[in-house]
Scaffold this motif. Sequence first.
Motif, PDB file in Angstrom:
ATOM      1  N   LEU A 108       0.827  -1.207   0.000  1.00 39.70           N
ATOM      2  CA  LEU A 108       0.000   0.000   0.000  1.00 39.70           C
ATOM      3  C   LEU A 108       0.862   1.258   0.000  1.00 39.70           C
ATOM      4  CD1 LEU A 108      -2.760  -1.015   2.584  1.00 39.70           C
ATOM      5  CD2 LEU A 108      -2.956  -0.992   0.092  1.00 39.70           C
ATOM      6  N   ARG A 109       2.116   1.091   0.365  1.00 38.28           N
ATOM      7  CA  ARG A 109       3.050   2.222   0.384  1.00 38.28           C
ATOM      8  C   ARG A 109       3.705   2.436  -0.975  1.00 38.28           C
ATOM      9  NH1 ARG A 109       6.964   0.417   5.075  1.00 38.28           N
ATOM     10  NH2 ARG A 109       7.899   2.496   4.704  1.00 38.28           N
ATOM     11  N   LEU A 110       3.341   1.609  -1.954  1.00 41.11           N
ATOM     12  CA  LEU A 110       3.907   1.681  -3.297  1.00 41.11           C
ATOM     13  C   LEU A 110       2.837   2.095  -4.301  1.00 41.11           C
ATOM     14  CD1 LEU A 110       5.875  -1.683  -3.123  1.00 41.11           C
ATOM     15  CD2 LEU A 110       6.903   0.608  -3.072  1.00 41.11           C
ATOM     16  N   ASP A 111       3.269   2.670  -5.399  1.00 47.24           N
ATOM     17  CA  ASP A 111       2.352   3.115  -6.444  1.00 47.24           C
ATOM     18  C   ASP A 111       1.972   1.923  -7.321  1.00 47.24           C
ATOM     19  OD1 ASP A 111       0.823   4.575  -8.187  1.00 47.24           O
ATOM     20  OD2 ASP A 111       2.534   5.452  -9.259  1.00 47.24           O
ATOM     21  N   LEU A 112       0.994   1.158  -6.855  1.00 46.67           N
ATOM     22  CA  LEU A 112       0.562  -0.054  -7.541  1.00 46.67           C
ATOM     23  C   LEU A 112      -0.956  -0.082  -7.631  1.00 46.67           C
ATOM     24  CD1 LEU A 112       2.793  -2.630  -5.612  1.00 46.67           C
ATOM     25  CD2 LEU A 112       3.222  -1.789  -7.933  1.00 46.67           C
ATOM     26  N   THR A 113      -1.467  -0.831  -8.592  1.00 43.19           N
ATOM     27  CA  THR A 113      -2.904  -1.060  -8.668  1.00 43.19           C
ATOM     28  C   THR A 113      -3.278  -2.168  -7.691  1.00 43.19           C
ATOM     29  OG1 THR A 113      -2.752  -2.793 -10.348  1.00 43.19           O
ATOM     30  CG2 THR A 113      -2.816  -0.503 -11.132  1.00 43.19           C
ATOM     31  N   LEU A 149      11.868  -8.908  -5.458  1.00 45.11           N
ATOM     32  CA  LEU A 149      11.676  -7.561  -4.936  1.00 45.11           C
ATOM     33  C   LEU A 149      12.245  -6.500  -5.870  1.00 45.11           C
ATOM     34  CD1 LEU A 149      12.382  -8.174  -1.142  1.00 45.11           C
ATOM     35  CD2 LEU A 149      10.172  -7.905  -2.274  1.00 45.11           C
ATOM     36  N   ALA A 150      13.311  -6.838  -6.596  1.00 45.86           N
ATOM     37  CA  ALA A 150      13.853  -5.892  -7.572  1.00 45.86           C
ATOM     38  C   ALA A 150      12.832  -5.638  -8.681  1.00 45.86           C
ATOM     39  CB  ALA A 150      15.162  -6.435  -8.157  1.00 45.86           C
ATOM     40  N   GLY A 151      12.139  -6.703  -9.091  1.00 48.43           N
ATOM     41  CA  GLY A 151      11.089  -6.538 -10.086  1.00 48.43           C
ATOM     42  C   GLY A 151       9.947  -5.687  -9.558  1.00 48.43           C
ATOM     43  N   LEU A 152       9.590  -5.881  -8.292  1.00 46.70           N
ATOM     44  CA  LEU A 152       8.538  -5.088  -7.672  1.00 46.70           C
ATOM     45  C   LEU A 152       8.952  -3.616  -7.600  1.00 46.70           C
ATOM     46  CD1 LEU A 152       5.869  -4.774  -6.172  1.00 46.70           C
ATOM     47  CD2 LEU A 152       7.042  -5.514  -4.082  1.00 46.70           C
ATOM     48  N   ARG A 153      10.199  -3.383  -7.263  1.00 53.04           N
ATOM     49  CA  ARG A 153      10.684  -1.998  -7.176  1.00 53.04           C
ATOM     50  C   ARG A 153      10.591  -1.302  -8.535  1.00 53.04           C
ATOM     51  NH1 ARG A 153      13.398   0.505  -3.228  1.00 53.04           N
ATOM     52  NH2 ARG A 153      14.022  -1.408  -2.143  1.00 53.04           N
ATOM     53  N   LEU A 154      10.955  -2.015  -9.578  1.00 56.41           N
ATOM     54  CA  LEU A 154      10.859  -1.450 -10.928  1.00 56.41           C
ATOM     55  C   LEU A 154       9.398  -1.165 -11.302  1.00 56.41           C
ATOM     56  CD1 LEU A 154      13.461  -3.609 -12.895  1.00 56.41           C
ATOM     57  CD2 LEU A 154      13.607  -1.159 -12.422  1.00 56.41           C
ATOM     58  N   GLN A 155       8.526  -2.131 -10.993  1.00 53.34           N
ATOM     59  CA  GLN A 155       7.114  -1.971 -11.332  1.00 53.34           C
ATOM     60  C   GLN A 155       6.500  -0.754 -10.619  1.00 53.34           C
ATOM     61  OE1 GLN A 155       4.160  -4.887  -9.833  1.00 53.34           O
ATOM     62  NE2 GLN A 155       3.556  -5.127 -11.974  1.00 53.34           N
ATOM     63  N   ARG A 181      -4.607  -5.006  -8.305  1.00 55.66           N
ATOM     64  CA  ARG A 181      -4.162  -6.293  -8.863  1.00 55.66           C
ATOM     65  C   ARG A 181      -2.668  -6.468  -8.684  1.00 55.66           C
ATOM     66  NH1 ARG A 181      -6.178  -8.676 -14.537  1.00 55.66           N
ATOM     67  NH2 ARG A 181      -7.982  -8.929 -13.176  1.00 55.66           N
ATOM     68  N   GLN A 182      -1.901  -5.402  -8.921  1.00 58.42           N
ATOM     69  CA  GLN A 182      -0.453  -5.483  -8.755  1.00 58.42           C
ATOM     70  C   GLN A 182      -0.077  -5.742  -7.296  1.00 58.42           C
ATOM     71  OE1 GLN A 182       0.509  -1.668 -10.479  1.00 58.42           O
ATOM     72  NE2 GLN A 182       1.164  -2.577 -12.431  1.00 58.42           N
ATOM     73  N   ARG A 183      -0.820  -5.156  -6.369  1.00 63.29           N
ATOM     74  CA  ARG A 183      -0.559  -5.407  -4.948  1.00 63.29           C
ATOM     75  C   ARG A 183      -0.800  -6.876  -4.606  1.00 63.29           C
ATOM     76  NH1 ARG A 183      -0.404  -0.117  -3.352  1.00 63.29           N
ATOM     77  NH2 ARG A 183      -2.024   1.235  -4.224  1.00 63.29           N
ATOM     78  N   PHE A 184      -1.912  -7.398  -5.103  1.00 60.01           N
ATOM     79  CA  PHE A 184      -2.239  -8.803  -4.859  1.00 60.01           C
ATOM     80  C   PHE A 184      -1.159  -9.711  -5.439  1.00 60.01           C
ATOM     81  CE2 PHE A 184      -4.572 -12.578  -6.694  1.00 60.01           C
ATOM     82  CZ  PHE A 184      -4.627 -13.291  -5.511  1.00 60.01           C
ATOM     83  N   HIS A 185      -0.747  -9.418  -6.667  1.00 63.54           N
ATOM     84  CA  HIS A 185       0.277 -10.244  -7.298  1.00 63.54           C
ATOM     85  C   HIS A 185       1.619 -10.109  -6.580  1.00 63.54           C
ATOM     86  CE1 HIS A 185      -1.977 -10.414 -11.426  1.00 63.54           C
ATOM     87  NE2 HIS A 185      -2.497 -11.205 -10.514  1.00 63.54           N
ATOM     88  N   ALA A 186       1.925  -8.911  -6.098  1.00 66.95           N
ATOM     89  CA  ALA A 186       3.199  -8.701  -5.398  1.00 66.95           C
ATOM     90  C   ALA A 186       3.260  -9.511  -4.110  1.00 66.95           C
ATOM     91  CB  ALA A 186       3.386  -7.215  -5.101  1.00 66.95           C
ATOM     92  N   ALA A 187       2.204  -9.426  -3.302  1.00 65.90           N
ATOM     93  CA  ALA A 187       2.172 -10.188  -2.051  1.00 65.90           C
ATOM     94  C   ALA A 187       2.199 -11.690  -2.330  1.00 65.90           C
ATOM     95  CB  ALA A 187       0.937  -9.827  -1.244  1.00 65.90           C
ATOM     96  N   SER A 188       1.475 -12.115  -3.362  1.00 68.22           N
ATOM     97  CA  SER A 188       1.446 -13.538  -3.721  1.00 68.22           C
ATOM     98  C   SER A 188       2.818 -14.017  -4.171  1.00 68.22           C
ATOM     99  CB  SER A 188       0.422 -13.779  -4.826  1.00 68.22           C
ATOM    100  OG  SER A 188      -0.876 -13.443  -4.395  1.00 68.22           O
ATOM    101  N   ALA A 189       3.518 -13.176  -4.949  1.00 71.86           N
ATOM    102  CA  ALA A 189       4.842 -13.563  -5.439  1.00 71.86           C
ATOM    103  C   ALA A 189       5.837 -13.707  -4.300  1.00 71.86           C
ATOM    104  CB  ALA A 189       5.344 -12.528  -6.442  1.00 71.86           C
ATOM    105  N   VAL A 190       5.810 -12.769  -3.365  1.00 73.28           N
ATOM    106  CA  VAL A 190       6.729 -12.836  -2.231  1.00 73.28           C
ATOM    107  C   VAL A 190       6.452 -14.072  -1.388  1.00 73.28           C
ATOM    108  CG1 VAL A 190       7.392 -11.719  -0.071  1.00 73.28           C
ATOM    109  CG2 VAL A 190       7.166 -10.362  -2.149  1.00 73.28           C
ATOM    110  N   LEU A 191       5.182 -14.318  -1.080  1.00 74.34           N
ATOM    111  CA  LEU A 191       4.842 -15.503  -0.292  1.00 74.34           C
ATOM    112  C   LEU A 191       5.164 -16.778  -1.057  1.00 74.34           C
ATOM    113  CD1 LEU A 191       1.504 -14.486   1.457  1.00 74.34           C
ATOM    114  CD2 LEU A 191       3.735 -14.887   2.524  1.00 74.34           C
ATOM    115  N   GLY A 192       5.004 -16.748  -2.378  1.00 75.52           N
ATOM    116  CA  GLY A 192       5.345 -17.920  -3.182  1.00 75.52           C
ATOM    117  C   GLY A 192       6.820 -18.266  -3.079  1.00 75.52           C
TER     118      GLY A 192
END
Length: 215
Positions: free
Chosen positions: A118-123, A206-212, A125-136
């Motif tokens: 929520l502290r990042l400029d994401l939609t 996380l590097a990919g998330l930072r870029l996104q 869907r992107q937030r959901f995918h980001a959290a899912s990717a990290v937990l994955g």
Amino acid sequence: MEAVLTAAVALLDEGGKPALTFRALATRLGTGVGSIYWYVAGKDELFDRATDHVIGEVLTAVRALPGSDDPIADLRAMAVTLFDAIMDRPWLAAYFMRNTDVQGNSLRLYEEIGRQTLRLDLTPRQRFHAASAVLGVVVGTAADLGMELPQEVLDGQVDRDQFLERFAETWRGLDAAEFPFVTAIADEFAGHDDRDQFLAALDLTLAGLRLQAGA
């Protein structure tokens, strides 16, 4: 309930999933099997509640992290905390967030991880995918590393490094034209550290998330 869950976790720590039966739990508690049904409806609920009992400790540790002005660094710290907990208790990976109706602590931990997005400029869907990717990366890697070791390693015939070196030596002898990648990384595979490998995968994610997020 606290005594039931503490005993259930102890059995899981000692012998994994096969060790936790209602009979073994009743013996550990010094009571009858029937009395356990006052607390849980069945074995699935018992596993879920035992998992959530441990995740409660992880949640406390995550909430105690100092935090920073970098949400991705904070997300990394949370992910590493969860990974280390699962590595200490490999059985956790199979049950984490399996049933959040029962696993309230797991849902709260998911919320803590998700709040960093929520502290990042994401939609959304992107937030959901980001959290899912990290937990994955966390749960998937921990589950893979927590698999039962080969019997010859368990028996002490060879140690981990010797076991890996056997495959690495075979890979080195392959045709480099047919297997250019495998032959190139054989030496890295032979002496790799599992935790370093996890951290590398997490940092790539996380590097990919930072870029996104343009962070």
